[in-house]
Design a protein around this motif. Structure first.
Motif, PDB file in Angstrom:
ATOM      1  N   ALA A   1      52.960  52.421  47.631  1.00 11.90           N
ATOM      2  CA  ALA A   1      52.738  52.108  46.218  1.00 11.90           C
ATOM      3  C   ALA A   1      52.843  50.610  45.959  1.00 11.90           C
ATOM      4  O   ALA A   1      52.033  50.033  45.234  1.00 11.90           O
ATOM      5  CB  ALA A   1      53.748  52.858  45.355  1.00 11.90           C
ATOM      6  N   VAL A   2      53.843  49.966  46.564  1.00 17.09           N
ATOM      7  CA  VAL A   2      54.019  48.532  46.371  1.00 17.09           C
ATOM      8  C   VAL A   2      52.801  47.768  46.885  1.00 17.09           C
ATOM      9  O   VAL A   2      52.295  46.841  46.234  1.00 17.09           O
ATOM     10  CB  VAL A   2      55.294  48.047  47.085  1.00 17.09           C
ATOM     11  CG1 VAL A   2      55.413  46.523  47.013  1.00 17.09           C
ATOM     12  CG2 VAL A   2      56.524  48.694  46.459  1.00 17.09           C
ATOM     13  N   GLY A   3      52.303  48.165  48.052  1.00 18.39           N
ATOM     14  CA  GLY A   3      51.121  47.506  48.606  1.00 18.39           C
ATOM     15  C   GLY A   3      49.909  47.647  47.720  1.00 18.39           C
ATOM     16  O   GLY A   3      49.141  46.689  47.529  1.00 18.39           O
ATOM     17  N   MET A   4      49.727  48.825  47.126  1.00 17.89           N
ATOM     18  CA  MET A   4      48.594  49.048  46.230  1.00 17.89           C
ATOM     19  C   MET A   4      48.684  48.148  45.000  1.00 17.89           C
ATOM     20  O   MET A   4      47.703  47.532  44.579  1.00 17.89           O
ATOM     21  CB  MET A   4      48.569  50.519  45.801  1.00 17.89           C
ATOM     22  CG  MET A   4      47.457  50.866  44.812  1.00 17.89           C
ATOM     23  SD  MET A   4      45.808  50.826  45.557  1.00 17.89           S
ATOM     24  CE  MET A   4      45.849  52.361  46.500  1.00 17.89           C
ATOM     25  N   VAL A   5      49.870  48.046  44.412  1.00 16.67           N
ATOM     26  CA  VAL A   5      50.054  47.238  43.206  1.00 16.67           C
ATOM     27  C   VAL A   5      49.822  45.759  43.491  1.00 16.67           C
ATOM     28  O   VAL A   5      49.241  45.036  42.680  1.00 16.67           O
ATOM     29  CB  VAL A   5      51.466  47.465  42.626  1.00 16.67           C
ATOM     30  CG1 VAL A   5      51.768  46.463  41.525  1.00 16.67           C
ATOM     31  CG2 VAL A   5      51.577  48.873  42.081  1.00 16.67           C
ATOM     32  N   ILE A   6      50.264  45.295  44.650  1.00 16.49           N
ATOM     33  CA  ILE A   6      50.057  43.891  45.008  1.00 16.49           C
ATOM     34  C   ILE A   6      48.585  43.615  45.278  1.00 16.49           C
ATOM     35  O   ILE A   6      48.026  42.606  44.833  1.00 16.49           O
ATOM     36  CB  ILE A   6      50.894  43.525  46.244  1.00 16.49           C
ATOM     37  CG1 ILE A   6      52.386  43.562  45.908  1.00 16.49           C
ATOM     38  CG2 ILE A   6      50.507  42.145  46.777  1.00 16.49           C
ATOM     39  CD1 ILE A   6      53.282  43.376  47.117  1.00 16.49           C
ATOM     40  N   ALA A   7      47.949  44.528  45.995  1.00 13.47           N
ATOM     41  CA  ALA A   7      46.612  44.250  46.530  1.00 13.47           C
ATOM     42  C   ALA A   7      45.505  44.317  45.485  1.00 13.47           C
ATOM     43  O   ALA A   7      44.570  43.517  45.535  1.00 13.47           O
ATOM     44  CB  ALA A   7      46.304  45.226  47.661  1.00 13.47           C
ATOM     45  N   LEU A   8      45.563  45.251  44.547  1.00 16.15           N
ATOM     46  CA  LEU A   8      44.468  45.389  43.591  1.00 16.15           C
ATOM     47  C   LEU A   8      44.268  44.127  42.745  1.00 16.15           C
ATOM     48  O   LEU A   8      43.164  43.570  42.713  1.00 16.15           O
ATOM     49  CB  LEU A   8      44.687  46.614  42.704  1.00 16.15           C
ATOM     50  CG  LEU A   8      44.298  47.961  43.318  1.00 16.15           C
ATOM     51  CD1 LEU A   8      44.693  49.108  42.394  1.00 16.15           C
ATOM     52  CD2 LEU A   8      42.804  48.023  43.616  1.00 16.15           C
ATOM     53  N   PRO A   9      45.281  43.624  42.051  1.00 16.79           N
ATOM     54  CA  PRO A   9      45.054  42.394  41.283  1.00 16.79           C
ATOM     55  C   PRO A   9      44.802  41.187  42.172  1.00 16.79           C
ATOM     56  O   PRO A   9      43.982  40.330  41.844  1.00 16.79           O
ATOM     57  CB  PRO A   9      46.348  42.233  40.471  1.00 16.79           C
ATOM     58  CG  PRO A   9      47.374  43.034  41.192  1.00 16.79           C
ATOM     59  CD  PRO A   9      46.635  44.160  41.836  1.00 16.79           C
ATOM     60  N   LEU A  10      45.506  41.115  43.315  1.00 13.58           N
ATOM     61  CA  LEU A  10      45.316  39.982  44.210  1.00 13.58           C
ATOM     62  C   LEU A  10      43.904  39.988  44.793  1.00 13.58           C
ATOM     63  O   LEU A  10      43.248  38.939  44.908  1.00 13.58           O
ATOM     64  CB  LEU A  10      46.353  40.018  45.330  1.00 13.58           C
ATOM     65  CG  LEU A  10      46.368  38.821  46.285  1.00 13.58           C
ATOM     66  CD1 LEU A  10      46.624  37.538  45.518  1.00 13.58           C
ATOM     67  CD2 LEU A  10      47.426  39.013  47.368  1.00 13.58           C
ATOM     68  N   GLY A  11      43.417  41.192  45.160  1.00 20.75           N
ATOM     69  CA  GLY A  11      42.064  41.303  45.683  1.00 20.75           C
ATOM     70  C   GLY A  11      41.028  40.867  44.662  1.00 20.75           C
ATOM     71  O   GLY A  11      40.035  40.198  44.997  1.00 20.75           O
ATOM     72  N   ALA A  12      41.232  41.241  43.400  1.00 22.02           N
ATOM     73  CA  ALA A  12      40.302  40.831  42.343  1.00 22.02           C
ATOM     74  C   ALA A  12      40.308  39.315  42.185  1.00 22.02           C
ATOM     75  O   ALA A  12      39.248  38.680  42.035  1.00 22.02           O
ATOM     76  CB  ALA A  12      40.690  41.501  41.024  1.00 22.02           C
ATOM     77  N   TRP A  13      41.508  38.721  42.242  1.00 19.53           N
ATOM     78  CA  TRP A  13      41.616  37.267  42.083  1.00 19.53           C
ATOM     79  C   TRP A  13      40.983  36.534  43.263  1.00 19.53           C
ATOM     80  O   TRP A  13      40.250  35.557  43.075  1.00 19.53           O
ATOM     81  CB  TRP A  13      43.096  36.883  41.963  1.00 19.53           C
ATOM     82  CG  TRP A  13      43.311  35.415  41.739  1.00 19.53           C
ATOM     83  CD1 TRP A  13      43.220  34.725  40.564  1.00 19.53           C
ATOM     84  CD2 TRP A  13      43.644  34.444  42.744  1.00 19.53           C
ATOM     85  NE1 TRP A  13      43.476  33.391  40.765  1.00 19.53           N
ATOM     86  CE2 TRP A  13      43.736  33.192  42.097  1.00 19.53           C
ATOM     87  CE3 TRP A  13      43.878  34.511  44.109  1.00 19.53           C
ATOM     88  CZ2 TRP A  13      44.059  32.023  42.788  1.00 19.53           C
ATOM     89  CZ3 TRP A  13      44.181  33.352  44.799  1.00 19.53           C
ATOM     90  CH2 TRP A  13      44.282  32.116  44.139  1.00 19.53           C
ATOM     91  N   VAL A  14      41.250  36.986  44.491  1.00 17.73           N
ATOM     92  CA  VAL A  14      40.687  36.345  45.685  1.00 17.73           C
ATOM     93  C   VAL A  14      39.165  36.444  45.683  1.00 17.73           C
ATOM     94  O   VAL A  14      38.455  35.467  45.950  1.00 17.73           O
ATOM     95  CB  VAL A  14      41.270  36.979  46.965  1.00 17.73           C
ATOM     96  CG1 VAL A  14      40.503  36.516  48.202  1.00 17.73           C
ATOM     97  CG2 VAL A  14      42.736  36.635  47.117  1.00 17.73           C
ATOM     98  N   THR A  15      38.647  37.643  45.376  1.00 18.27           N
ATOM     99  CA  THR A  15      37.194  37.835  45.365  1.00 18.27           C
ATOM    100  C   THR A  15      36.536  36.955  44.323  1.00 18.27           C
ATOM    101  O   THR A  15      35.479  36.341  44.565  1.00 18.27           O
ATOM    102  CB  THR A  15      36.860  39.316  45.091  1.00 18.27           C
ATOM    103  OG1 THR A  15      37.451  40.123  46.108  1.00 18.27           O
ATOM    104  CG2 THR A  15      35.354  39.542  45.092  1.00 18.27           C
ATOM    105  N   GLN A  16      37.136  36.868  43.157  1.00 15.75           N
ATOM    106  CA  GLN A  16      36.558  36.083  42.074  1.00 15.75           C
ATOM    107  C   GLN A  16      36.548  34.591  42.381  1.00 15.75           C
ATOM    108  O   GLN A  16      35.590  33.877  42.042  1.00 15.75           O
ATOM    109  CB  GLN A  16      37.347  36.344  40.788  1.00 15.75           C
ATOM    110  CG  GLN A  16      36.825  35.586  39.572  1.00 15.75           C
ATOM    111  CD  GLN A  16      37.627  35.909  38.316  1.00 15.75           C
ATOM    112  OE1 GLN A  16      38.205  36.993  38.218  1.00 15.75           O
ATOM    113  NE2 GLN A  16      37.674  34.991  37.379  1.00 15.75           N
ATOM    114  N   ASN A  17      37.599  34.097  43.028  1.00 17.83           N
ATOM    115  CA  ASN A  17      37.742  32.660  43.232  1.00 17.83           C
ATOM    116  C   ASN A  17      37.301  32.170  44.612  1.00 17.83           C
ATOM    117  O   ASN A  17      36.896  31.014  44.748  1.00 17.83           O
ATOM    118  CB  ASN A  17      39.203  32.252  43.008  1.00 17.83           C
ATOM    119  CG  ASN A  17      39.625  32.380  41.565  1.00 17.83           C
ATOM    120  OD1 ASN A  17      39.342  31.516  40.745  1.00 17.83           O
ATOM    121  ND2 ASN A  17      40.312  33.474  41.235  1.00 17.83           N
TER     122      ASN A  17
END
Length: 492
Positions: free
Chosen positions: A150-166
């Motif tokens: 669960a912790v990995g999912m919460v970290i990865a979803l917003p971080l993945g969106a930020w990395v992909t966008q930038n």
């Protein structure tokens, strides 16, 4: 420091170091996999493919992984679980490195397939925990492993969106490479080889028939929402899988060293746990699909949040799970795995039943509270079920048992989004947004009622299944299978 349990000596300092490795493992994998989800539209645009094609980035990983968990589990029993764990982690590491450099969509599918072989690290890790850790420590470690998903999912979803966008989708993999390499080094340096080896010839006929069963079934499920559940393509694939399943069972019943020992996985506790984990994964997937839409759909059809905001709103759920899981693991030897599993399934069922009626009328804080309550129930149930499994199976076939369990989990995880997608495609309303040429399909209240209500029914069914399990720990005593007999361990 050494401790003596079940007549064997365990190195407690080693167990603590090894626990750190296996607990960080799901955090790493969820970071890598969940970061990919927000990047799918960007991958689709770069390679100029349609949405059905880009979904194969997820599907190919699942197809290869579902076969590999059973195959590597068996090989771990035969040749040593640490050895096969490192090989599987090597495949995963290689796939992560190559994914970010894929020159074409076809190459990306190949490298994702390579990464899929690494899915076997989980059943092998569960086996190593059971074999090399003191039995009294196993429930707590399993609890931490469950929480880290669960912790990995919460970290990865917003971080993945930020990395992909930038930075672009390729950096979702480039950024993961250092962590994967560190994990491989730690596993190689820290983990010891398992003490149980069960040599023999590999059941190649069983492996081929397993692939012949799994691949058509999973392709059919992932394609059915698009082409139709009763389409000619779907019926042929489901029929092929059914024939493969019959042949697989016949082969495994007569094989000298079967890939999946039917007489073991069909015993009461392993059979109930496998079916339970499959249904649980199915329910979780349906709930997750509904959560995604409710968080991100525009008001008044949802909360109108971005992917980044949606991920942050799931943080309370992850924090609750992070606290509940190790506490449940610590209490389990005293109160029993069965009561905790039963309580978890009833909590999840009750929470989901409430959401099926009121999800679309809840405020944002109320909604976050409800998914945290449901997450608590799911955590209690999952950690209990995996402990029931690992203490109900002899160590000599632990790799096979946990591999089969992962196979069932993958089936549930595949069916969930397919059924959820079909429901949301059936009950929807069209919404025209400015700047968007095509009206957007918005799931209706009826769709959420069916999704949450269906998941509630599944967890209620799981409660009934759990009642039929045989208790493996209670009153500070763990009853575990040792070869063909049973031993009792007293937990201080």
């Amino acid at each position: 420091m050494e401790v003596m349990e079940r007549g064997e000596t365990y190195n407690l300092s080693y167990a603590k170091k090894a626990a750190l490795v296996v607990v960080l493992l799901p955090l790493l994998v969820m970071y890598t996999e969940a970061m990919l989800t927000p990047a799918l539209p960007t991958i689709q645009k770069e390679f100029v493919i349609n949405p059905n094609d880009v979904s194969w980035v997820l599907t190919i990983y699942l197809l290869v992984g579902t076969v590999s968990v059973a195959l590597f589990g068996k090989l771990g029993d035969m040749y040593g679980k640490k050895r096969m764990f490192l090989i599987a982690l090597g495949f995963y590491t290689l796939g992560v490195i190559l994914n970010g450099f894929a020159p074409s969509f076809q190459w990306l599918l190949v490298t994702r397939a390579i990464q899929g072989f690494g899915m076997a690290i989980f059943p092998l890790a569960f086996s190593l925990v059971r074999e090399e850790f003191p039995p009294s420590m196993v429930p707590q470690v399993q609890g931490m492993i469950s929480a880290m998903f669960a912790v990995g999912m919460v970290i990865a979803l917003p971080l993945g969106a930020w990395v992909t966008q930038n930075w672009g989708w390729r950096w979702t993999y480039h950024s993961a490479v250092p962590f994967v390499l560190v994990m491989f080094f730690l596993a190689w340096k820290v983990l010891k080889e398992s003490r149980y080896v069960n040599p023999g010839k590999l059941d190649w006929a069983g492996a081929i028939l397993l692939a012949f069963t799994v691949v058509p079934a999973l392709v059919a499920v992932t394609r059915a929402p698009t082409v139709g559940w009763t389409s000619r393509q779907s019926l042929i694939l489901f029929g092929t899988a059914a024939i493969g399943l019959v042949l697989l069972i016949l082969q495994e019943r007569r094989a000298e060293n079967p890939l999946i020992p039917i007489e073991i996985v069909s015993k009461r506790n392993p059979a109930i746990v496998n079916v339970g984990i499959m249904f649980a994964a199915f329910g979780i997937s349906m709930m997750s699909q509904a959560n995604t839409y409710i968080f991100q759909m525009p008001e008044p059809y949802g909360f109108g949040k971005t992917i980044l905001q949606s991920g942050l709103l799931m943080t309370p759920q992850a924090l609750v799970m992070l606290i509940v899981a190790p506490l449940a693991g610590k209490l389990m030897p005293k109160v029993g795995a069965k009561p905790i599993a039963l309580a978890g399934s009833l909590i999840a069922s009750g929470g989901l039943a409430f959401m099926s009626k009121y999800a679309t009328t809840l405020s944002l804080p109320q909604y976050v509270t409800m998914i945290s309550i449901v997450g608590t129930g799911i955590t209690l149930m999952n950690i209990s079920l995996i402990n029931i499994l690992v203490f109900s199976v002899p160590p000599r076939i632990m790799g096979v048992a946990t591999g089969a369990n992962s196979l069932f989990r993958n089936f549930g995880s595949t069916w969930g989004p397919a059924i959820a997608g079909t429901i949301m495609s059936t009950y929807y309303t069209l919404l025209k947004l400015s700047g968007v040429p095509i009206p957007l399909k918005i799931p209706t209240e009826k769709a959420y009622e069916m999704l949450f209500g269906g998941a509630a029914g599944i967890y209620l069914l799981l409660a009934l299944l759990i009642l039929a399990t045989r208790e493996i720990m209670k009153g500070g005593r763990i009853h575990e299978m040792e070869n063909e007999g049973e031993k009792e361990v007293v937990v201080e």
